[in-house]
Design an enzyme around this catalytic site. Structure first.
Site, PDB file in Angstrom:
ATOM      1  N   GLU A 131      -1.173  -9.025   3.634  1.00 27.44           N
ATOM      2  CA  GLU A 131      -1.007  -9.619   4.964  1.00 27.44           C
ATOM      3  C   GLU A 131      -2.347  -9.941   5.617  1.00 27.44           C
ATOM      4  O   GLU A 131      -2.452 -10.853   6.441  1.00 27.44           O
ATOM      5  CB  GLU A 131      -0.170  -8.706   5.863  1.00 27.44           C
ATOM      6  CG  GLU A 131      -0.846  -7.448   6.356  1.00 27.44           C
ATOM      7  CD  GLU A 131      -0.736  -6.268   5.412  1.00 27.44           C
ATOM      8  OE1 GLU A 131      -0.895  -5.119   5.875  1.00 27.44           O
ATOM      9  OE2 GLU A 131      -0.498  -6.501   4.207  1.00 27.44           O
ATOM     10  N   CYS A 186       0.838  -1.202   0.000  1.00 25.75           N
ATOM     11  CA  CYS A 186       0.000   0.000   0.000  1.00 25.75           C
ATOM     12  C   CYS A 186       0.874   1.254   0.000  1.00 25.75           C
ATOM     13  O   CYS A 186       1.460   1.595  -1.013  1.00 25.75           O
ATOM     14  CB  CYS A 186      -0.986  -0.026   1.169  1.00 25.75           C
ATOM     15  SG  CYS A 186      -2.351   1.144   0.962  1.00 25.75           S
ATOM     16  N   HIS A 202      -3.392  -4.888   0.781  1.00 29.64           N
ATOM     17  CA  HIS A 202      -2.751  -5.427   1.985  1.00 29.64           C
ATOM     18  C   HIS A 202      -2.819  -6.954   1.980  1.00 29.64           C
ATOM     19  O   HIS A 202      -3.731  -7.542   2.581  1.00 29.64           O
ATOM     20  CB  HIS A 202      -3.428  -4.878   3.240  1.00 29.64           C
ATOM     21  CG  HIS A 202      -3.114  -3.449   3.523  1.00 29.64           C
ATOM     22  ND1 HIS A 202      -2.145  -3.063   4.420  1.00 29.64           N
ATOM     23  CD2 HIS A 202      -3.623  -2.301   2.992  1.00 29.64           C
ATOM     24  CE1 HIS A 202      -2.079  -1.735   4.457  1.00 29.64           C
ATOM     25  NE2 HIS A 202      -2.959  -1.257   3.599  1.00 29.64           N
TER      26      HIS A 202
END
Length: 246
Positions: free
Chosen positions: A199, A98, A197
């Site tokens: 993750e 990001c 994102h």
């Protein structure tokens, strides 16, 4: 096999909750993580790769933008720009998440669109950690080799986006409105920036593949091998048989 050491930059405000999530993805990919932030030691000579994490908008002072009322973190900006520039000088692989994707672009001489959704009015404006934004991966890119070429559904927590590309970068993904959603270096050192994102999407194989690519590049760096070549080889040996779109 030794696990490559990956430095992860975070905000001093929210890093305590973000870092464990990123570190878990790195561990699943075969690496180990070290947290860096403004005011903390950050020596590129002791790591095998770097993740520039998400967070506040990047100051327009870094790329000639307009004054903004968004929350900024100048100390973090200075640290991360130095890290990206230093990584490129050392041939060290980098993944940007990001804000981190935007920082890779800025550090390499590119610019940002400060109000991307005002420019790309056909882009779906979503603000969620859930995979509700659809994007298209560009043909012939490294991201396509890593994550496959099917349309991908990702999350979105950004307002800025890449405008003019930095030196040595190309667009790797766009959303339906044409907004850039990923950038990548054409050659070593390996560098990939994703606007979303991954993750938070650890349950999706294609998102885990992004972290695996960085760890593969970091291992190649440590072994003195070609990073782009090793990432391509690993991706070819690990095809996704499911055909899933996220």
């Amino acid at each position: 096999m030794t696990r490559p050491l990956i430095a992860v930059t975070t905000s001093n405000r929210s890093g305590w909750r973000i870092f464990p999530l990123v570190a878990g993805n790195i561990r699943l990919a075969g690496g180990r993580a070290l947290r860096w932030g403004a005011g903390r030691p950050a020596d590129l000579d002791f790591v095998d790769g770097v993740i520039i994490g998400g967070g506040d908008d990047i100051s327009p002072d870094l790329y000639g933008g307009l004054t903004t009322t968004a929350r900024l973190d100048p100390a973090r900006d200075r640290l991360e720009r130095r890290l990206v520039e230093g990584a490129m000088a050392r041939n060290l692989p980098v993944l940007g998440i990001c804000r981190g994707s935007q920082m890779i672009n800025v550090a390499l001489g590119g610019t940002l669109d400060q109000d991307a959704y005002a420019t790309f009015t056909r882009s779906d404006r979503v603000y969620t950690i859930l995979p509700k934004k659809r994007l298209t991966i560009c043909d012939g890119t490294r991201l396509m080799k890593i994550a496959g070429g099917a349309p991908m559904h990702v999350n979105a927590l950004h307002s800025q986006a890449v405008n003019k590309l930095g030196d040595g970068l190309r667009v790797a993904a766009r959303d339906r409105g044409g907004m850039t959603q990923a950038v990548e270096r054409i050659r070593d050192p390996f560098a990939l920036g994703v606007q979303w994102h991954p993750e938070h999407l650890w349950y999706a194989r294609r998102q885990r593949a992004i972290f695996r690519a960085l760890v593969t590049a970091a291992r190649a760096y440590a072994d003195g091998k070609g990073q782009v070549t090793e990432v391509a080889r690993d991706a070819a040996e690990s095809p996704d048989p499911s055909g899933r779109v996220f």
